[in-house]
Design an enzyme around this catalytic site. Structure first.
Site: not given
Ligand code: PDD
Length: 287
Positions: A33, A52, A100, A182, A207
């Protein structure tokens, strides 16, 4: 007006939208996603999120369901139909529908696509940023490919729930060496005691946040010192400031870690300034 979703080629009222019970995203989390922030109806950091997405899909050997240009048209049409100006766009692309079986379908199937759009109250978000938020810490328990943005988010969901139950808005995962990796849905940053901005390097199992990458540019242009180097929760508590970044949170000041204040416990000048600069940049470059 009810929300409209895009599901496998059709725009449908969201309440009636459905996926097949043997969609591999639903049964096996075999899907990736992306989330874009929307400013004035436009996609923020569009290029970074598309890049990405393509990488996540390639790592899982799922074909890109349509060209970037076609996907952009679909995302923008979804935004238009939902009449959202400030908000978020969610895109999910999965391997598709098949009886499945853990291994991939032998005969290729069409990837599944879902797009949803959500409005965000920017005034409420600014008020929250002005106060700052709390985070908790929790042991890292995710798989070894957190660089791929898959919908396999159960550890993240459990961590976020634990945060909510403790009155915090985010959970920071901590690895076996004691360093923050993170957040459950954001990247983690501090302004350390020497005034140096620090965030974990992307060789770690995290990520590669698109907001993180844009902010690194903003920081360098602003002439601030930054190091891609991990920190511990203790370092965060004794830091001058802390914050998180992501498409949902943008740049959000963190004022406590596990209930202990970060620095003097107030929102600091660096995080507030970077939030403003990031939003200015994202608005100006949104497509
Ligand atoms: N989440 N780390 C994780 C585990 C994330 O799920 C996200 C983003 C980020 C930040 O990535 P970015 O700056 O590309 O949004 C870091 C999204 C917003 C979500 O799961 O809704």
């Amino acid at each position: 007006m009810g929300r409209i979703a895009y599901v496998n080629g059709r725009f449908v009222p969201q309440g009636e939208a459905a996926v097949h019970i043997e969609d591999r995203g639903y049964q096996l989390a075999d899907a990736v996603y992306e989330v874009w922030a929307l400013f004035d109806g436009k996609l923020a950091d569009a290029e970074g999120h598309f890049a990405r997405l393509e990488r996540s899909l390639a790592e899982l050997k799922i074909p890109m369901p349509m060209s970037r240009a076609a996907l952009t048209v679909v995302l923008k049409e979804a935004v238009r139909r939902n009449r959202v100006r400030e908000g978020l766009v969610y895109l999910q692309v999965g391997r598709g529908v098949a009886p499945r079986d853990h291994a991939f379908p032998i005969d290729p199937v069409e990837p599944s696509i879902v797009v949803t759009v959500k409005a965000v109250d920017r005034a409420a978000a600014e008020a929250r940023a002005a106060k700052g938020v709390g985070v908790i810490t929790t042991p890292e328990n995710r798989w070894g490919r957190c660089d791929i943005k898959t919908v396999g988010l159960l550890p993240n969901a459990l961590a976020k729930q634990a945060a909510r139950e403790r009155g915090a808005v985010e959970a920071w995962f901590v690895d076996e060496l004691g360093f923050v990796t993170e957040g459950a849905s954001s990247n983690a940053w501090i302004v350390d005691r020497d005034g140096i901005l620090r965030t974990r390097d992307t060789n770690a199992n995290i990520l590669r946040g698109v907001t993180r990458l844009t902010l690194l540019d903003v920081i360098r242009e602003d002439g601030l010192k930054v190091e891609e180097r991990p920190f511990t929760p203790e370092e965060a508590k004794s830091a001058r400031e802390a914050f998180i970044t992501g498409a949902g949170t943008l740049v959000l000041p963190v004022v406590s870690v596990d209930g202990d204040p970060v620095g003097d416990g107030a929102v600091g000048p660096v995080a507030s300034r970077l939030r403003r600069l990031y939003i200015e940049r994202a608005r100006a470059t949104a497509i």
